[in-house]
Design a protein around this motif. Structure first.
Motif, mmCIF file in Angstrom:
data_model
loop_
_atom_site.group_PDB
_atom_site.id
_atom_site.type_symbol
_atom_site.label_atom_id
_atom_site.label_comp_id
_atom_site.label_asym_id
_atom_site.label_seq_id
_atom_site.Cartn_x
_atom_site.Cartn_y
_atom_site.Cartn_z
ATOM 1 N N PRO A 27 -12.779 46.972 64.884
ATOM 2 C CA PRO A 27 -12.089 45.873 64.359
ATOM 3 C C PRO A 27 -11.517 46.356 63.067
ATOM 4 N N SER A 28 -10.372 45.881 62.578
ATOM 5 C CA SER A 28 -9.874 46.152 61.372
ATOM 6 C C SER A 28 -10.537 45.601 60.226
ATOM 7 N N PHE A 29 -11.270 44.721 60.475
ATOM 8 C CA PHE A 29 -11.901 43.957 59.395
ATOM 9 C C PHE A 29 -13.547 44.388 59.521
ATOM 10 N N ARG A 30 -13.878 44.994 58.411
ATOM 11 C CA ARG A 30 -15.237 45.889 58.481
ATOM 12 C C ARG A 30 -16.036 45.289 57.262
ATOM 13 N N PRO A 31 -16.889 44.073 57.197
ATOM 14 C CA PRO A 31 -17.000 43.497 55.851
ATOM 15 C C PRO A 31 -18.209 44.615 55.213
ATOM 16 N N ASP A 32 -18.898 45.405 55.848
ATOM 17 C CA ASP A 32 -19.695 46.228 55.218
ATOM 18 C C ASP A 32 -19.243 47.484 54.425
ATOM 19 N N GLU A 33 -17.730 47.578 54.783
ATOM 20 C CA GLU A 33 -17.119 48.605 54.181
ATOM 21 C C GLU A 33 -16.155 48.124 52.736
ATOM 22 N N LEU A 34 -16.151 46.930 52.594
ATOM 23 C CA LEU A 34 -15.387 46.530 51.592
ATOM 24 C C LEU A 34 -16.131 46.637 50.505
ATOM 25 N N GLU A 35 -15.275 46.801 49.274
ATOM 26 C CA GLU A 35 -15.787 47.198 47.975
ATOM 27 C C GLU A 35 -15.734 45.933 46.966
ATOM 28 N N ASP A 36 -15.279 44.869 47.348
ATOM 29 C CA ASP A 36 -15.133 43.668 46.308
ATOM 30 C C ASP A 36 -16.551 43.213 46.020
ATOM 31 N N ARG A 37 -16.798 42.490 44.998
ATOM 32 C CA ARG A 37 -17.921 41.812 44.933
ATOM 33 C C ARG A 37 -17.941 40.275 44.376
ATOM 34 N N PRO A 38 -18.764 39.488 44.587
ATOM 35 C CA PRO A 38 -18.533 38.066 44.481
ATOM 36 C C PRO A 38 -18.925 37.979 42.722
ATOM 37 N N ALA A 39 -18.271 36.737 42.475
ATOM 38 C CA ALA A 39 -18.434 36.476 40.931
ATOM 39 C C ALA A 39 -19.884 36.269 40.826
ATOM 40 N N GLY A 40 -20.407 36.527 39.487
ATOM 41 C CA GLY A 40 -21.800 36.126 39.062
ATOM 42 C C GLY A 40 -22.755 36.866 39.480
ATOM 43 N N PRO A 42 -25.551 38.520 41.684
ATOM 44 C CA PRO A 42 -25.499 38.783 43.294
ATOM 45 C C PRO A 42 -26.662 38.277 43.967
ATOM 46 N N ASN A 43 -26.656 37.865 45.284
ATOM 47 C CA ASN A 43 -27.793 37.261 46.019
ATOM 48 C C ASN A 43 -28.432 38.759 46.498
ATOM 49 N N GLU A 44 -29.723 38.709 46.141
ATOM 50 C CA GLU A 44 -30.722 40.010 46.446
ATOM 51 C C GLU A 44 -31.756 39.657 47.447
ATOM 52 N N ARG A 322 -27.459 27.761 48.971
ATOM 53 C CA ARG A 322 -28.087 26.658 48.066
ATOM 54 C C ARG A 322 -27.956 26.906 46.898
ATOM 55 N N ASP A 323 -28.108 28.275 46.198
ATOM 56 C CA ASP A 323 -28.076 28.590 44.949
ATOM 57 C C ASP A 323 -27.613 29.932 44.760
ATOM 58 N N PRO A 324 -26.342 30.468 44.804
ATOM 59 C CA PRO A 324 -25.816 31.694 44.758
ATOM 60 C C PRO A 324 -26.660 32.424 43.437
ATOM 61 N N GLY A 325 -26.988 33.628 43.682
ATOM 62 C CA GLY A 325 -27.747 34.323 42.817
ATOM 63 C C GLY A 325 -29.143 34.506 43.023
ATOM 64 N N THR A 326 -29.634 34.056 44.030
ATOM 65 C CA THR A 326 -30.844 34.031 44.603
ATOM 66 C C THR A 326 -31.586 35.449 44.758
ATOM 67 N N ARG A 327 -32.842 35.456 44.453
ATOM 68 C CA ARG A 327 -33.540 36.583 44.507
ATOM 69 C C ARG A 327 -34.596 36.307 45.770
ATOM 70 N N LEU A 328 -34.409 36.825 47.190
ATOM 71 C CA LEU A 328 -34.967 36.115 48.329
ATOM 72 C C LEU A 328 -35.736 37.332 48.820
ATOM 73 N N ASN A 345 -26.377 42.881 56.097
ATOM 74 C CA ASN A 345 -25.580 43.843 55.496
ATOM 75 C C ASN A 345 -24.099 43.788 55.795
ATOM 76 N N GLN A 346 -23.599 42.840 56.623
ATOM 77 C CA GLN A 346 -22.326 42.791 57.059
ATOM 78 C C GLN A 346 -21.675 41.485 56.205
ATOM 79 N N MET A 347 -22.639 40.924 55.249
ATOM 80 C CA MET A 347 -22.389 39.780 54.643
ATOM 81 C C MET A 347 -21.861 40.024 53.197
ATOM 82 N N ARG A 348 -20.775 39.592 52.780
ATOM 83 C CA ARG A 348 -20.209 40.074 51.349
ATOM 84 C C ARG A 348 -21.037 39.605 50.235
ATOM 85 N N ASP A 349 -21.712 38.330 50.285
ATOM 86 C CA ASP A 349 -22.514 38.027 49.233
ATOM 87 C C ASP A 349 -24.091 38.058 49.467
ATOM 88 N N VAL A 350 -24.385 39.219 50.090
ATOM 89 C CA VAL A 350 -25.738 39.494 50.255
ATOM 90 C C VAL A 350 -25.935 40.979 49.662
#
Length: 360
Positions: A27-40, A42-44, A322-328, A345-350
């Motif tokens: 697939p042309s869209f491979r989230p795990d290879e993107l380098e963008d980062r969410p604002a604020g 991170p969810n860890e 529920r609360d972006p920026g969670t340490r789970l 690992n496929q998810m951009r906000d994890v």
């Protein structure tokens, strides 16, 4: 004009080309290879592969979890999830009768007694728990904690009720306001139950100042009807391989030393070692995929396994939302760890965190 034989060759070539294309397509869209980062912030996510404590030798004692707990508390989680089915999901499964009766019996807590004690069904009790926590005081009284424990039991969330019981002073762990002697005795027994949900997930949440554990398991997979005996025999045959024997031998050696200092901690370190993922796959799901039965029992088994893990990770992702920026911290049977991490690992906000340094 194309002769029939030439046309046949072209058809075969076209089919072969399609097969190659299907095999090599990415697939042309491979989230795990993107380098963008969410604002604020991170969810860890820290995935902790666990043995099922109920399967450990009789020499295991609840105190043995202390070295693991101390290390996880230092990581400062703001959410904890466990390998349990939520009360709402169990309630939905119960409503489907025989379709899920076996799974409900095996994996779901029965909230009926608590529901009668408080006058709430599972749906209403979950809503009440959400309402209480939205208005939860900084310093809740013992009566408020007992009330929330009862609400969680009626909601089908015994792990979260156990968090409240851990957070109460010992003298305040008693029947009160609908919390019967029987329900109180149940919660008291949960404090030392031989289970990673109570001894690790619930204790970790309580010591981290959290009010609940999130239940993320899913046992709602329903495949096509099969010959259960033949299915079981086929999977057991697939599991009969050198990688499985190596895993069993390693587990037995570790279990034999559980009574030694940090014996349980050594088990957790081994189960979370990066090398275990490939060995586990080779012994289990990889072997099942090549199981040769005409009914493709091995592939059916892998379908169940992958579906279950996808749904579990989807539930984790919902908690993070529920609360972006969670340490789970996710406490889960060690066989799920590699799948959890691969899907998360496929998810951009994890952001995944390596648990090995945490356990040192």
């Amino acid at each position: 004009m194309i002769l029939p034989f030439a046309a046949a060759l072209l058809s075969v070539a076209a089919a072969s080309s399609g097969m190659v294309s299907a095999q090599t397509y990415q697939p042309s869209f491979r989230p795990d290879e993107l380098e963008d980062r969410p604002a604020g912030r991170p969810n860890e996510v820290l995935v902790v592969g666990s043995p099922h404590l109920s399967n450990l030798p009789n020499s295991f004692t609840p105190e043995m979890v202390e070295p693991i707990l101390q290390r996880l508390v230092k990581w400062r989680p703001t959410a904890v999830v466990s390998e349990n089915i939520s009360g709402l999901h169990c309630d939905a499964m119960r409503r489907q009768g025989e379709r899920h009766a076996e799974a409900v019996e095996a994996y779901c807590y029965d909230p009926a007694a608590a529901g009668r004690a408080i006058g709430l069904d599972v749906t209403a009790a979950n809503a009440e728990a959400e309402r209480m926590l939205a208005n939860w005081p900084t310093m809740p009284s013992a009566a408020q904690r007992r009330r929330l424990a009862l609400v969680f039991l009626a909601a089908g969330e015994p792990a979260s009720a156990t968090v409240q019981w851990f957070r109460l002073p010992a003298a305040e762990r008693r029947a009160d306001q609908g919390l019967t002697d029987e329900l109180g005795a149940f919660l008291q027994a949960q404090l030392t139950r031989k289970s990673e949900t109570e001894l690790i997930a619930a204790q970790l949440a309580a010591r981290s100042g959290l009010e609940r554990v999130w239940s993320v398991d899913d046992q709602s997979f329903v495949g096509a009807p099969v010959d259960e005996k033949a299915y079981g025999e086929a999977i057991e045959s697939a599991w009969d391989n050198p990688a499985t024997k190596a895993r069993i031998a390693a587990d037995q050696a570790l279990h034999a030393k559980i009574g030694q200092p940090n014996g349980l901690l050594h088990i957790y370190r081994a189960l979370n070692a990066p090398s275990l993922a490939a060995l586990a796959y080779e012994s289990d799901w990889g072997a099942a995929l090549t199981e040769p039965s005409e009914q493709a029992y091995g592939r059916r088994y892998v379908a169940y396994w992958e579906t279950r893990n996808l749904r579990m990770v989807a539930n984790i992702r919902e908690v993070l939302g529920r609360d972006p920026g969670t340490r789970l911290v996710a406490i889960v049977g060690a066989s799920h760890k590699a799948y959890y991490e691969a899907y998360l690992n496929q998810m951009r906000d994890v952001t995944l965190v390596d648990v090995s340094p945490v356990l040192q």
